[in-house]
Design an enzyme around this catalytic site. Sequence first.
Site, mmCIF file in Angstrom:
data_model
loop_
_atom_site.group_PDB
_atom_site.id
_atom_site.type_symbol
_atom_site.label_atom_id
_atom_site.label_comp_id
_atom_site.label_asym_id
_atom_site.label_seq_id
_atom_site.Cartn_x
_atom_site.Cartn_y
_atom_site.Cartn_z
ATOM 1 N N CYS A 26 0.972 -1.506 0.244
ATOM 2 C CA CYS A 26 0.061 0.255 0.180
ATOM 3 C C CYS A 26 0.450 1.254 0.095
ATOM 4 O O CYS A 26 2.256 1.074 0.719
ATOM 5 C CB CYS A 26 -0.826 0.103 0.842
ATOM 6 S SG CYS A 26 -1.453 1.528 1.176
ATOM 7 N N PRO A 27 0.534 2.381 -0.362
ATOM 8 C CA PRO A 27 -0.382 2.200 -2.061
ATOM 9 C C PRO A 27 -0.319 2.043 -3.374
ATOM 10 O O PRO A 27 -1.072 2.580 -3.972
ATOM 11 C CB PRO A 27 -0.898 3.983 -1.408
ATOM 12 C CG PRO A 27 0.187 4.703 -1.285
ATOM 13 C CD PRO A 27 1.506 3.554 -0.724
#
Lengths: 86, 209
Positions: A26-27
């Site tokens: 993430c991200p």
Amino acid sequence: MQEDMKNKMNVEVNADEYLDCRDMKCPLPIVKLSKAIKQMTAGQIIAVEASDPAFKSDVQAWVKTMGCELLEFVEGPVQVAVIRKP
Amino acid sequence: MGRQSSKTIMQLDRELVDYIDSTITAKVTEELNAIREQIAQTLAQCQKSPVQQLGNRATIVAFSGDMDKLIAAFIIATGAASIGMDVSVYVTFWALSALKKTTRFKGKPFTDMLTALMLPAGPNHLGTSKMNMLGAGQVFFNYVMKKKNMSSLAELIDLARQTGVRIIACQTAMEVMGITREELIDDLDFGGVATYLADACDSKITLFI
């Protein structure tokens, strides 16, 4: 290269685009996905593979905010999301 | 005779009850209509109010110079940009160190040289907010994050800019910290509090990190 990926994927999907987000955290998967979807035309389908455990909830939220359609989601160590651009 | 009078009283009663009923109904209907009208007016006002017209924007103030907090700030920024929001990150005070590409001493007043000497040299030199242990924590977390394939702060800042996040360095804080534009990464925007406020007024999300 796309054909290679298609063969490696653990589900049978007929997608216009393939995106490999395995081992990304993430991200990054969401960033790559939004970049990829910008270059697609309406109605096209993209298949994304990701291994980030947050990917499931992230992609569901992303699809909702972007107005895309999540056609299929396969769980597992490598998750697959099949998404249609509106 | 007694019976007759009681009957009249009952009849009278019924008339009275009917009268009272109709009066109350009329009154209540009148008041209800007034309230309905008020609700309709308030609703119309609400739909016109600027709250409904907020832009699809997120504005983040990055203040802390802690690596972990800044990672959170830039993950949120890139995430917001990925769902199609216009994102601005206002970088001020300690967070400015994360935008540094080099440190210069030449031509600076003595106090600015001192701050330049004491401030972290760039995004890879920031300490963590907890378990920093005189810099050991920072080395440890950078190692662990790399091993677990997570983006470092420098990479996240880069990614944020690629996804269209606008990074604005606070000019006033730069002066306080003695940081010049040449020391910061290229293509930054510079602004002050009014720039931030104009953006924040039009934002659905504002964060101070």
